[in-house]
Design a protein around this motif. Sequence first.
Motif, mmCIF file in Angstrom:
data_model
loop_
_atom_site.group_PDB
_atom_site.id
_atom_site.type_symbol
_atom_site.label_atom_id
_atom_site.label_comp_id
_atom_site.label_asym_id
_atom_site.label_seq_id
_atom_site.Cartn_x
_atom_site.Cartn_y
_atom_site.Cartn_z
ATOM 1 N N ASP A 9 0.971 -1.259 -0.025
ATOM 2 C CA ASP A 9 -0.008 -0.119 0.000
ATOM 3 C C ASP A 9 0.960 1.236 0.199
ATOM 4 O O ASP A 9 0.369 2.391 -0.079
ATOM 5 N N TRP A 10 2.141 1.098 0.041
ATOM 6 C CA TRP A 10 3.048 2.282 0.024
ATOM 7 C C TRP A 10 3.081 2.754 -1.234
ATOM 8 O O TRP A 10 2.800 2.262 -2.329
ATOM 9 N N PRO A 11 2.882 4.098 -1.510
ATOM 10 C CA PRO A 11 2.765 4.898 -2.813
ATOM 11 C C PRO A 11 4.407 4.710 -3.445
ATOM 12 O O PRO A 11 4.844 5.872 -3.649
ATOM 13 N N VAL A 12 4.679 3.763 -3.964
ATOM 14 C CA VAL A 12 6.321 3.613 -4.405
ATOM 15 C C VAL A 12 6.304 2.692 -5.644
ATOM 16 O O VAL A 12 5.191 1.875 -5.417
ATOM 17 N N PRO A 13 6.965 2.641 -6.504
ATOM 18 C CA PRO A 13 6.961 1.891 -7.459
ATOM 19 C C PRO A 13 7.193 0.468 -7.185
ATOM 20 O O PRO A 13 6.605 -0.452 -7.452
ATOM 21 N N ASN A 14 8.420 0.151 -6.514
ATOM 22 C CA ASN A 14 8.825 -0.959 -5.728
ATOM 23 C C ASN A 14 9.216 -0.784 -4.474
ATOM 24 O O ASN A 14 9.886 0.130 -3.938
ATOM 25 N N GLY A 235 14.399 6.523 0.524
ATOM 26 C CA GLY A 235 13.223 5.871 0.827
ATOM 27 C C GLY A 235 13.561 4.412 1.300
ATOM 28 O O GLY A 235 12.935 3.361 1.153
ATOM 29 N N THR A 236 14.660 4.365 2.187
ATOM 30 C CA THR A 236 15.167 2.922 2.889
ATOM 31 C C THR A 236 15.309 3.358 4.250
ATOM 32 O O THR A 236 15.630 4.256 4.609
ATOM 33 N N PHE A 237 15.278 2.054 4.959
ATOM 34 C CA PHE A 237 15.894 2.122 6.580
ATOM 35 C C PHE A 237 16.161 0.732 6.863
ATOM 36 O O PHE A 237 15.904 -0.266 6.278
ATOM 37 N N LEU A 238 16.854 0.704 7.859
ATOM 38 C CA LEU A 238 17.203 -0.281 8.632
ATOM 39 C C LEU A 238 17.339 -0.240 10.035
ATOM 40 O O LEU A 238 17.943 0.685 10.519
ATOM 41 N N THR A 252 13.119 1.117 -0.798
ATOM 42 C CA THR A 252 11.911 1.293 -1.917
ATOM 43 C C THR A 252 12.915 2.262 -3.012
ATOM 44 O O THR A 252 13.729 2.617 -2.772
ATOM 45 N N ASP A 253 11.933 2.650 -4.115
ATOM 46 C CA ASP A 253 12.699 3.425 -4.941
ATOM 47 C C ASP A 253 11.969 4.693 -5.253
ATOM 48 O O ASP A 253 11.656 5.337 -6.259
ATOM 49 N N ARG A 254 11.353 5.248 -3.836
ATOM 50 C CA ARG A 254 10.605 6.501 -3.821
ATOM 51 C C ARG A 254 11.608 7.424 -2.836
ATOM 52 O O ARG A 254 11.599 6.946 -1.722
#
Length: 277
Positions: A9-14, A235-238, A252-254
């Motif tokens: 459901d996230w508004p991201v392509p991938n 748009g990344t986390f750890l 992600t890629d947004r």
Amino acid sequence: MESLRMIEDWPVPNAATAVVRGADGAVLGAHGPQDQLFPLASVTKLLTSYAVLVAVEEGVFELDDPAGPEGSTVRHLLAHTSGLAFDEQKAMAAPGTRRLYSNAGFEVLSEALAKASGIAFADYAAEAVFAPLGMTATLINTAHRSPAGAGGLSTVTDLAKFAAELQAPRLLDPSTVTRATREIAYPGLSGVLPGFGHRRPNDWGLGFEIRSDKSPHWTGTTSSPATFGHFGQSGTFLWVDPAAGLACIALTDRDFGPWAAEAWPAFTDAVLSEVRR
């Protein structure tokens, strides 16, 4: 894990995600393209920091060796207290007096490691961290990008191995990882948490952001204060939550924005709730 499907459901392509258990490094759940290569942005700083800590244990240099502006050390650079500006090698404060989040500081840090070791930073990180952990897809491209963030590329599969290492270290003495991730470096310093504004204090370890009681935050409302990690502008986390005994990666890629500030905490709370049931 059903909670991981929330990334759909996230508004991201991938998007891709995984949860890694601390005790044995087992992947408890995964969703999305695990082997897709994503730009890490500032999540790269975790990999850079780990390479620096390996270099310290190997005797390449010491945490209190001079590096950066006058009076600054390797320790200051790791903790964002060197005084360097955000994106330029310009001193804005005396070392140890302010928490100035600095990409430039991590560039200086990688240069200091390369100079001390005689090995290009990207090669050192690959040999000291990525190869031993079997992170075959991960790289830091310093030819045109910065080890502070933009140069890091990886997959969820690879970062799951790194998340397991953070929870049960093999490359570093566990006490080194504890100091870097649990002990606040230069306690009490305030500063800006990128994307979330000024925090008093803005706690940080050696390269790892420590959640403490910051609110709002990119982790969950139920994340323990001991949670540590990093998020990236791509748009990344750890994060690793020692109290819950698990880590979570999301790529992600947004670019990070209001969508992430809203989606990530709810996602993290759902993951923690499912694991605790």
